[in-house]
Design a protein around this motif. Sequence first.
Motif, PDB file in Angstrom:
ATOM      1  N   THR A  17       0.866  -1.183   0.000  1.00 38.93           N
ATOM      2  CA  THR A  17       0.000   0.000   0.000  1.00 38.93           C
ATOM      3  C   THR A  17       0.905   1.236   0.000  1.00 38.93           C
ATOM      4  N   GLU A  19       1.084   3.628   2.155  1.00 39.06           N
ATOM      5  CA  GLU A  19       1.624   3.813   3.501  1.00 39.06           C
ATOM      6  C   GLU A  19       2.741   2.813   3.780  1.00 39.06           C
ATOM      7  N   GLN A  20       2.523   1.555   3.436  1.00 40.08           N
ATOM      8  CA  GLN A  20       3.550   0.537   3.636  1.00 40.08           C
ATOM      9  C   GLN A  20       4.801   0.864   2.831  1.00 40.08           C
ATOM     10  N   GLU A  30       5.243   6.122  10.825  1.00 36.55           N
ATOM     11  CA  GLU A  30       3.832   6.442  11.026  1.00 36.55           C
ATOM     12  C   GLU A  30       3.694   7.321  12.267  1.00 36.55           C
ATOM     13  N   ASN A 122       7.113   0.169  13.404  1.00 31.85           N
ATOM     14  CA  ASN A 122       5.906   0.709  12.775  1.00 31.85           C
ATOM     15  C   ASN A 122       4.875  -0.401  12.557  1.00 31.85           C
ATOM     16  N   ALA A 124       2.509  -0.450  10.356  1.00 28.28           N
ATOM     17  CA  ALA A 124       2.333  -0.663   8.917  1.00 28.28           C
ATOM     18  C   ALA A 124       3.460  -1.488   8.310  1.00 28.28           C
TER      19      ALA A 124
END
Length: 132
Positions: A17, A19-20, A30, A122, A124
């Motif tokens: 994703t 964010e990842q 994050e 994190n 994520a």
Amino acid sequence: MVKKIERSEEEWKKILTPEQYAILREKRTEMPFTGKLLANKEKGTYNCAACGQEIFASDKKFDSQSGWPSFYDVISSDSIELVDDNSHFMHRIEVLCGSCGSHLGHVFDDGPKPTGKRYCINSAAMQFEDKE
């Protein structure tokens, strides 16, 4: 021994994703107290979100009140790689996945016994695998 995984950045962008990708591949962080795994108390393993490598066991997780999931030990020393990080005008030790080299977080020397370590990771950057 951990199997090494190599992919191009374009391949990582397709798998992860946004964010990842920002955290795992661009070494972002994050916001504290926002991660989905922060309050997780289930039994299982925390695996690299990029490649699935098992990194942490739930019985080594503790509440550091730092805002990120924290662990005092890894499943296996070869599941991670530790690297000096001198970014942001400070010295820290970066934690990378031993299999794919993705950024997971940092480790500090202010954790509980028996290791005295605090792996600050994190959410994520991880996927939780239920073992119950």
